[in-house]
Design a protein around this motif. Structure first.
Motif, PDB file in Angstrom:
ATOM      1  N   VAL A 457      14.440  -9.558   7.021  1.00  0.00           N
ATOM      2  CA  VAL A 457      14.820  -9.734   5.620  1.00  0.00           C
ATOM      3  C   VAL A 457      13.657  -9.309   4.719  1.00  0.00           C
ATOM      4  CG1 VAL A 457      15.650 -11.355   3.873  1.00  0.00           C
ATOM      5  CG2 VAL A 457      16.327 -11.635   6.271  1.00  0.00           C
ATOM      6  N   SER A 458      12.443  -9.691   5.107  1.00  0.00           N
ATOM      7  CA  SER A 458      11.231  -9.230   4.423  1.00  0.00           C
ATOM      8  C   SER A 458      10.955  -7.781   4.808  1.00  0.00           C
ATOM      9  CB  SER A 458      10.037 -10.104   4.819  1.00  0.00           C
ATOM     10  OG  SER A 458      10.277 -11.462   4.564  1.00  0.00           O
ATOM     11  N   ASN A 459       9.933  -7.194   4.208  1.00  0.00           N
ATOM     12  CA  ASN A 459       9.515  -5.854   4.599  1.00  0.00           C
ATOM     13  C   ASN A 459       9.166  -5.826   6.090  1.00  0.00           C
ATOM     14  OD1 ASN A 459       6.294  -6.000   4.831  1.00  0.00           O
ATOM     15  ND2 ASN A 459       6.926  -7.249   3.084  1.00  0.00           N
ATOM     16  N   ARG A 460       9.353  -4.669   6.711  1.00  0.00           N
ATOM     17  CA  ARG A 460       9.241  -4.541   8.166  1.00  0.00           C
ATOM     18  C   ARG A 460       7.868  -4.979   8.699  1.00  0.00           C
ATOM     19  NH1 ARG A 460      12.202  -1.777  12.269  1.00  0.00           N
ATOM     20  NH2 ARG A 460      11.051  -2.094  14.211  1.00  0.00           N
ATOM     21  N   ASP A 461       6.791  -4.696   7.962  1.00  0.00           N
ATOM     22  CA  ASP A 461       5.453  -5.065   8.423  1.00  0.00           C
ATOM     23  C   ASP A 461       5.148  -6.551   8.246  1.00  0.00           C
ATOM     24  OD1 ASP A 461       4.646  -2.519   9.265  1.00  0.00           O
ATOM     25  OD2 ASP A 461       4.016  -1.951   7.252  1.00  0.00           O
ATOM     26  N   GLY A 462       5.965  -7.258   7.496  1.00  0.00           N
ATOM     27  CA  GLY A 462       5.672  -8.663   7.224  1.00  0.00           C
ATOM     28  C   GLY A 462       4.524  -8.862   6.258  1.00  0.00           C
ATOM     29  N   VAL A 463       4.157  -7.815   5.504  1.00  0.00           N
ATOM     30  CA  VAL A 463       3.064  -7.939   4.539  1.00  0.00           C
ATOM     31  C   VAL A 463       3.398  -9.022   3.518  1.00  0.00           C
ATOM     32  CG1 VAL A 463       1.818  -6.755   2.685  1.00  0.00           C
ATOM     33  CG2 VAL A 463       2.308  -5.566   4.834  1.00  0.00           C
ATOM     34  N   GLY A 464       2.441  -9.905   3.282  1.00  0.00           N
ATOM     35  CA  GLY A 464       2.640 -11.027   2.383  1.00  0.00           C
ATOM     36  C   GLY A 464       2.965 -12.319   3.088  1.00  0.00           C
ATOM     37  N   ALA A 465       3.319 -12.248   4.379  1.00  0.00           N
ATOM     38  CA  ALA A 465       3.612 -13.473   5.129  1.00  0.00           C
ATOM     39  C   ALA A 465       2.353 -14.330   5.247  1.00  0.00           C
ATOM     40  CB  ALA A 465       4.146 -13.135   6.510  1.00  0.00           C
ATOM     41  N   LEU A 466       2.496 -15.615   4.989  1.00  0.00           N
ATOM     42  CA  LEU A 466       1.399 -16.578   5.121  1.00  0.00           C
ATOM     43  C   LEU A 466       1.590 -17.333   6.425  1.00  0.00           C
ATOM     44  CD1 LEU A 466      -1.059 -17.508   3.395  1.00  0.00           C
ATOM     45  CD2 LEU A 466       0.356 -19.435   2.668  1.00  0.00           C
ATOM     46  N   VAL A 467       0.597 -17.228   7.306  1.00  0.00           N
ATOM     47  CA  VAL A 467       0.709 -17.785   8.654  1.00  0.00           C
ATOM     48  C   VAL A 467      -0.230 -18.976   8.780  1.00  0.00           C
ATOM     49  CG1 VAL A 467       0.567 -17.302  11.118  1.00  0.00           C
ATOM     50  CG2 VAL A 467       1.224 -15.479   9.524  1.00  0.00           C
ATOM     51  N   LYS A 468       0.333 -20.141   9.143  1.00  0.00           N
ATOM     52  CA  LYS A 468      -0.456 -21.360   9.336  1.00  0.00           C
ATOM     53  C   LYS A 468      -0.437 -21.726  10.810  1.00  0.00           C
ATOM     54  CE  LYS A 468       0.650 -23.180   4.740  1.00  0.00           C
ATOM     55  NZ  LYS A 468       1.106 -24.348   3.939  1.00  0.00           N
TER      56      LYS A 468
END
Length: 535
Positions: A457-468
């Motif tokens: 659903v997000s951009n293919r690279d996952g740019v902007g995803a915040l990972v905890k």
């Protein structure tokens, strides 16, 4: 035992632990044996600004074989002879055995412009990496054909081959529509090469306006800079990096400006941004220095993103601690980073966990452009070890950064685990000389986890995803970014040092789409590919 003796023993114990810790980690120059045969063209000439301030490099797996490849931007010749061989940017394919093969000609990405910045991103969500390169004069955009070749597509994508003095790049889905937009920094209005004994000083020039290109989702872009209020004025921008500093779910943009006020643009969520240097929105990050490189990262593990900025030789580098309320505090002095850059002109930088102990260390490159120091323009790069208590110690010598003979003239810095051994390696571009690939030896003696995000659903690279990531009492966050440091791009993978923890209790990914995804009980010491779970 009296209190003075106890204090003395405690100090000795801390020093022994720190030195033992640092000695486990060594950076080894493997550039030649890795097959990276490249030299930044043009030399160091105070009258030729593009050669003087460039260039950068980018790590990315452009061929989707699981190994990080390397792109390096190059300079150009000032007045080439008609039969001269023009310098080119270069793409090196990772062979998976610690070596690289130059595939520049085969892939078609050997631009001969005055190269500055570079960054990969899958702008059309088709599963392969496209490439944007900033130049003095016309920028270049390459679309990946999916067959290990690229097509020059600057005009076809909506005229994003801007003709100016390009600098830093930050790909990001700024409007959260699932397609990556493009923010491009620009430097100075450079219309002539000074003659005779004239030398370059940035305050002798006007700046150029920056650009925000909105991805329309149909293969093209449109310029929305003025409507979005992010043109940067004319502030001589060099470094650009995006991050969700206020954890509201959208990407904000920071600009490191040369001899002008730095700017943190807060994303208001409606395709407009607010300059946080304004009194009613002040973030306290708008210092007026000679900003070069930018690194975002949670150095104090309090689960928000802090900011590190490199500067000119008679200015200190600045570490801004995120206060969690939209403001930052300058903690350069109390953290121990204040003196580390004094006397050095500092450029590319990274906040990364070099020793996998669970907190982020700092690296930055250095190299003069100061005429008074012309005879010794090469300078040693710096590694600052995070002590885990909010302070850093300069352990550059202990980790091997003084072993490489003549110092380089450092510019761009990119970080990535090119040999897939669980610790992060460094690549440094040296202006007018050969680069350095510094292999991290010993950083993987503690546990680690690497995560590659794949958006649906997000951009293919996952740019902007915040990972905890949580492992026992260790809690960390990192964000997937595309473009940072100085004119460069580190790996899109997010890497977490886990110290003695052999399992991760919980991973929470907040995708740019707003989807929140949780994984539990994950084994350490692996590269994990996480595909976004659709709504």
């Amino acid at each position: 035992m009296d209190s003075c003796l106890r204090k003395f023993i405690a100090i000795l114990s801390f020093a022994f632990t720190l030195n033992s810790h640092a000695s486990d980690l060594q950076f080894v120059d493997v550039t030649e044996q890795a097959g990276i045969h490249f030299e930044h063209a043009g030399g160091i000439d105070l009258r030729v600004v593009p050669a003087l301030v460039g260039s950068g490099a980018a790590w990315h797996d452009y061929d989707n074989d699981g190994w990080l490849d390397l792109y390096i931007a190059n300079s150009a010749l000032v007045r080439p002879e008609p039969d001269a061989v023009l310098p080119k940017n270069a793409l090196f394919q990772n062979n998976g055995d610690g070596t690289f093969t130059d595939v520049t000609e085969a892939t078609g990405v050997g631009d001969t412009g005055w190269g500055m910045g570079c960054a990969f991103a899958d702008y059309d969500n088709d599963g392969d990496a496209d490439l944007y390169v900033t130049n003095y004069k016309a920028n270049v955009f390459y679309r990946n054909n999916g067959d290990l070749t690229f097509k020059r597509f600057s005009s076809g994508a909506g005229g994003i081959g801007h003709n100016g003095f390009g600098s830093g790049i930050a790909w990001g889905d700024y409007d959260q529509d699932g397609f990556l937009d493009l923010y491009v920094g620009n430097y100075i209005e450079y219309t002539k090469v000074p003659q005779g004994d004239e030398v370059f000083f940035p305050y002798d020039f006007f700046g150029q306006a920056n650009l925000l290109y909105l991805n329309k989702g149909d293969g093209g872009f449109i310029n929305i800079t003025d409507a979005a209020k992010v043109n940067g004025g004319f502030h001589l921008t060099l470094g650009v990096a995006a991050a969700d500093y206020d954890t509201d779910g959208d990407l904000d943009i920071y600009l490191a400006n040369d001899t002008d006020q730095n700017i943190l643009y807060r994303n208001d969520g409606e395709l407009t941004f607010t300059n946080t240097n304004q009194p009613d929105a002040r973030s306290r990050t708008g210092d007026i220095r000679s900003g070069m490189g930018i690194a975002w990262g949670d150095y104090d593990t309090d689960e928000d993103l802090d900011l590190f900025v490199t500067n000119w030789l008679d200015e200190n580098n600045v570490l801004y601690r995120n206060n969690g309320d939209g403001t930052f505090s300058d903690v350069s002095a109390q953290s121990g980073v204040f003196a580390s850059g004094l006397g050095k002109t500092c450029w590319g930088t990274a906040l990364f966990d070099a020793d996998n102990d669970g907190d982020l260390d700092i690296f930055f490159s250095a190299g003069h452009i100061d005429p008074a120091s012309w005879e010794a323009h090469g300078q040693s790069d710096v590694f600052l070890l995070n002590n885990g208590d909010g302070t850093f110690t300069d352990t550059s010598e202990a980790v091997g950064l003084r072993k490489f003979g003549a110092y380089g003239v450092g510019r761009g810095v990119a970080v990535g685990d090119y040999d897939a051994d669980g610790d992060l390696d460094l690549f440094i571009v040296n202006s007018g000389g050969k680069p350095m690939l510094l292999r991290n030896d010993g950083g993987n003696r503690q546990n680690w986890l690497q995560i590659r995000t794949v958006g649906t659903v997000s951009n293919r690279d996952g740019v902007g995803a915040l990972v905890k990531v949580s492992a026992g009492d260790l809690h960390q966050i990192q964000q997937v970014t595309a473009g940072d440091s100085y004119l460069s791009q580190s790996s899109l993978d997010v890497e977490f040092g886990l110290a003695h923890h052999e399992n991760v209790d919980r991973i929470v990914i907040q995708w740019s789409s707003g989807i929140v995804q949780t994984l539990t009980n994950v084994q350490a010491n692996q590269r994990l590919v996480v595909v976004e779970r659709g709504e």
